[in-house]
Design a protein around this motif. Structure first.
Motif, PDB file in Angstrom:
ATOM      1  N   ALA A  65     101.734  61.624  43.225  1.00  0.00           N
ATOM      2  CA  ALA A  65     103.079  62.251  43.233  1.00  0.00           C
ATOM      3  C   ALA A  65     103.913  61.583  44.257  1.00  0.00           C
ATOM      4  O   ALA A  65     105.036  61.265  44.236  1.00  0.00           O
ATOM      5  CB  ALA A  65     103.066  63.568  43.141  1.00  0.00           C
ATOM      6  N   SER A  75      99.640  73.730  40.755  1.00  0.00           N
ATOM      7  CA  SER A  75      99.703  74.324  39.728  1.00  0.00           C
ATOM      8  C   SER A  75      98.222  75.196  39.753  1.00  0.00           C
ATOM      9  O   SER A  75      97.289  74.598  39.806  1.00  0.00           O
ATOM     10  CB  SER A  75      99.244  73.352  38.540  1.00  0.00           C
ATOM     11  N   GLN A 108     109.453  69.529  25.831  1.00  0.00           N
ATOM     12  CA  GLN A 108     109.728  68.623  26.694  1.00  0.00           C
ATOM     13  C   GLN A 108     111.072  68.001  26.584  1.00  0.00           C
ATOM     14  O   GLN A 108     111.757  67.707  27.245  1.00  0.00           O
ATOM     15  CB  GLN A 108     108.692  67.510  26.621  1.00  0.00           C
ATOM     16  N   PRO A 141     106.403  67.606  40.783  1.00  0.00           N
ATOM     17  CA  PRO A 141     105.163  67.311  39.559  1.00  0.00           C
ATOM     18  C   PRO A 141     103.997  68.485  40.116  1.00  0.00           C
ATOM     19  O   PRO A 141     104.009  68.924  41.188  1.00  0.00           O
ATOM     20  CB  PRO A 141     104.784  66.108  39.989  1.00  0.00           C
ATOM     21  N   SER A 198      95.893  63.866  43.195  1.00  0.00           N
ATOM     22  CA  SER A 198      97.077  64.207  42.466  1.00  0.00           C
ATOM     23  C   SER A 198      98.224  63.980  43.147  1.00  0.00           C
ATOM     24  O   SER A 198      99.523  63.715  42.910  1.00  0.00           O
ATOM     25  CB  SER A 198      96.960  65.343  41.418  1.00  0.00           C
ATOM     26  N   PHE A 223     108.359  61.408  44.303  1.00  0.00           N
ATOM     27  CA  PHE A 223     108.866  62.803  44.275  1.00  0.00           C
ATOM     28  C   PHE A 223     108.846  63.279  45.427  1.00  0.00           C
ATOM     29  O   PHE A 223     108.128  63.079  46.505  1.00  0.00           O
ATOM     30  CB  PHE A 223     107.863  63.329  43.444  1.00  0.00           C
ATOM     31  N   VAL A 228     106.072  68.439  45.947  1.00  0.00           N
ATOM     32  CA  VAL A 228     105.213  68.672  44.819  1.00  0.00           C
ATOM     33  C   VAL A 228     104.997  70.313  44.737  1.00  0.00           C
ATOM     34  O   VAL A 228     105.088  70.997  45.533  1.00  0.00           O
ATOM     35  CB  VAL A 228     103.853  67.967  45.049  1.00  0.00           C
TER      36      VAL A 228
END
Length: 218
Positions: free
Chosen positions: A31, A42, A215, A20, A27, A36, A39
């Protein structure tokens, strides 16, 4: 094992790794708690959330590395950093990799756009010639101290040179020392299939809401 070793192993395993996109410690923790295994920082989200700026090369390497370091300290899973286009030429790329590795990242995205770069899901992108882009990847590979530190060489060539250009660049970047190839802006399953079958290493794609990659790829 180092975090870079863990991430490298995940990338070379046969299963797809879903990472993610995160932009701060909160955040990233969400995740990790969701299960997950790694990570991805971004850059676009970090620019927007931390600085209120669009993803147009407005954030410095030092600012991005500092945000990444806070994310790394907040989780135990590997963190892939976003190094934009190395924040300049091959020399800048060399120091960028050193800075993000020192920040605790397990790997870094490095793209082949010119400066100033644009978000990968926007129109009007321009890429470096393949020789200069390959030189920057070679500089990145030589800069890492941990050989398992992941160099995720991103190409934005799909919108400019088509899938054949993506394959040509992907294999050149792998030869220069990249760990994997990030194909930005795919629009179909066929593009992914061709990239995976013809690029001689692991391949990554990026799917975001409102981006060029739907998606539900057809």
């Amino acid at each position: 094992m180092t975090s870079a070793s863990v991430l490298n192993s995940l990338i070379h395993a046969p299963e797809i790794v879903v990472m993610p996109g995160v932009f701060d410690a909160f955040s990233a923790k969400l995740a990790e708690q969701a299960g997950f295994p790694a990570v991805q920082c971004s850059g676009a989200a970090i620019s927007g959330v931390h600085f209120g700026r669009p993803d147009y090369s407005m954030i410095s390497m030092d600012d991005m590395a500092a945000c990444t370091a806070r994310i790394v300290r907040s989780v135990t899973v590997p963190v892939m950093a976003d190094g934009d286009n190395g924040f300049g030429n091959a020399v800048s790329t060399h120091y960028t990799v050193q800075a993000f590795e020192a920040a605790g990242a397990a790997g870094i995205n490095l793209e082949d756009q010119i400066t100033p770069k644009r978000c990968g899901h926007l129109d009007g992108k321009h890429v470096l010639d393949i020789h200069e882009a390959t030189t920057k990847i070679q500089a990145a590979a030589e800069a890492r101290t941990d050989p398992n530190f992941v160099i995720n060489a991103r190409t934005d060539a799909l919108a400019v040179e088509g899938i054949d250009g993506v394959v040509r660049r992907g294999n050149a970047y792998l030869d220069a020392g990249a760990t994997m190839i990030f194909v930005e802006g795919v629009t179909s399953r066929d593009e992914i299939r061709q990239a995976v079958s013809q690029i001689e290493g692991p391949v990554a794609v990026n799917v975001i809401e409102g981006g060029k990659s739907p998606q539900r790829l057809t």
